[in-house]
Every structure is written in structure tokens, then in C-alpha cells.
Design a protein around this motif. Structure first.
Motif, PDB file in Angstrom:
ATOM      1  N   ASN A 106      -3.004   2.939  -0.363  1.00  0.00           N
ATOM      2  CA  ASN A 106      -2.599   1.540  -0.420  1.00  0.00           C
ATOM      3  C   ASN A 106      -3.238   0.804   0.756  1.00  0.00           C
ATOM      4  N   LYS A 107      -4.272   0.023   0.463  1.00  0.00           N
ATOM      5  CA  LYS A 107      -5.060  -0.620   1.524  1.00  0.00           C
ATOM      6  C   LYS A 107      -4.231  -1.607   2.340  1.00  0.00           C
ATOM      7  N   ASP A 108      -3.366  -2.363   1.677  1.00  0.00           N
ATOM      8  CA  ASP A 108      -2.541  -3.348   2.387  1.00  0.00           C
ATOM      9  C   ASP A 108      -1.621  -2.650   3.378  1.00  0.00           C
ATOM     10  N   ALA A 109      -0.954  -1.595   2.926  1.00  0.00           N
ATOM     11  CA  ALA A 109      -0.064  -0.845   3.816  1.00  0.00           C
ATOM     12  C   ALA A 109      -0.853  -0.216   4.958  1.00  0.00           C
ATOM     13  N   ARG A 111      -3.667  -1.373   6.327  1.00  0.00           N
ATOM     14  CA  ARG A 111      -4.045  -2.420   7.286  1.00  0.00           C
ATOM     15  C   ARG A 111      -2.864  -2.851   8.145  1.00  0.00           C
ATOM     16  N   LYS A 112      -1.710  -3.010   7.520  1.00  0.00           N
ATOM     17  CA  LYS A 112      -0.515  -3.407   8.272  1.00  0.00           C
ATOM     18  C   LYS A 112      -0.154  -2.357   9.311  1.00  0.00           C
TER      19      LYS A 112
END
Length: 214
Positions: A106-109, A111-112
Motif C-alpha cells: 500500500n503506497k499511501d500507507a 509514504r505516511k
């Protein structure tokens, strides 16, 4: 019980733990170990229950269905070894995690969690234990960032002890109070908010200092 039923039981074991104990007896320890290990060690299973599962497991210890000491030893071990596996995976993949398109990631997770890690350094491994999703991705980021193994394990073990023991003990003493049992989801969210407030305030303070210094 077919695979999908078993998977659904695992996914919602925090709500069906009584059934698991009734049907599987002492094997419940194996089930709980596997869930905590997978939730902390495999980023594709970041949605597995964590905080609420620990709290409710502690509540069942108070009723005599499980042993609190044994539960804590097993789940701390699961949390430490899960994070270690995740850290090793991150170290093996390296910086490619940011450039390659991994379908299981999960790229968003990611990055966060990377931003979280950049702000708080090694403390992220401890703090992230109380933050769903970030908890699962933090050791992966630590491995990608090549955090020294000894330093990682210091934070890893400390965070696992704090996370597991605090939540199971809270469940042991408060989980069977009706008002707590009936509003568990809200209580977990409030607890997460309490943990996050110092982190957010620290970030705001650093941002303010940067703005003033310009």
C-alpha cells in the motif's frame, strides 16, 4: 469450517474470541499468536485486529478462560518476531520499495509511515505500536532505511512490551465492565487519539520553529 469462514473468524476474532475459546480451547493461544505475528510482520495483512484484540484477550484472562502471564509472553514474542521479519523484508528490498510497483504494498500507507519515521526516528518503532497501519509498516521502513539491527531491536522489544502488556492488562481490569465492553471501539479510538496528541504537537512545534526561523 471452510477457508473463508476460518479467515473471517481470524479477521473478526476480536469480536468472536469467546467462540474461538469454546471451539478450540488452548489452541486459542496459537490463533492469537498467529494474528499478532501476521499483523506486525506482513504488510499485506495490516487490516488484522491488533489493539482491540489485545484488550479483549485481557478481558478473557480476567474470567479465567486464559492465563494473563502466558498470553503476554506469547504475544510479546509474536510482536517482536513479526516486526523482525518485517524489518528483514525491508532490508532485503531496500530503496526499490519506493521505485518499483509492488502490488502487495500500500503506497499511501508506506509514504505516511516514511514521513512519520523521518520526523520521529527510532521512536517511531515504539510509538507506531499504538497506531494501526503505521504499526505494520514502521518496521518495513526501518529495514529500508537501514536502521542498525541492535538499535531496531531495542525499540522493537520495548515497544512490544509496552503495547501488549498495557492493553492486555487494561482489558484484564476494565474489559468486563459493561459500559467499557459495549463501547470498546470508541474507547480504542480515544486511546489512539491520546497517543497521537503528543506526536502531533511535537510536529506542530517543529514546523512553527521552521516558519519562525525563515
Amino acid at each position: 469450517m471452510d477457508f473463508m469462514q476460518f479467515f473471517d473468524m481470524l479477521l473478526h476474532v476480536d469480536k468472536s474470541l469467546a467462540v474461538v475459546i469454546q471451539q478450540y480451547g488452548t489452541l486459542v493461544y496459537v490463533v492469537l499468536f498467529a494474528i499478532i505475528f501476521c499483523e506486525t510482520g506482513l504488510v499485506v495483512l495490516f487490516f488484522f485486529p491488533g489493539d482491540s484484540l489485545l484488550f479483549i484477550a485481557g478481558a478473557f484472562c480476567a474470567t479465567g478462560d486464559m492465563n494473563l502471564l502466558l498470553l503476554n509472553v506469547l504475544l510479546v514474542t509474536a510482536a517482536v518476531t513479526g516486526n523482525t521479519l518485517n524489518y528483514k523484508i525491508g532490508g532485503a528490498i531496500g530503496q526499490r520499495v519506493y521505485t518499483h510497483d509492488y502490488r502487495w504494498l500500500n503506497k499511501d500507507a508506506m509514504r505516511k509511515t516514511h514521513d512519520f519515521f523521518e520526523k520521529h526516528g527510532g521512536k517511531t518503532i515504539v510509538l507506531a505500536r499504538f497506531v494501526p497501519v503505521v504499526r505494520t509498516f514502521a518496521p518495513l521502513v526501518a529495514g529500508v532505511s537501514e536502521m542498525p539491527h541492535g538499535r531496531f531491536q531495542l525499540y522493537n522489544i520495548s515497544g512490544a512490551l509496552l503495547w501488549v502488556v498495557s492493553l492486555t492488562t487494561a482489558g484484564y481490569f476494565f474489559g468486563n465492565i459493561p459500559v467499557v465492553r459495549d463501547h470498546l471501539s470508541e474507547i480504542v479510538m480515544v486511546a489512539i487519539g491520546v497517543v497521537m496528541i503528543p506526536i502531533l504537537l511535537g510536529g506542530a512545534w517543529r514546523l512553527g520553529r521552521r516558519v519562525i526561523g525563515r
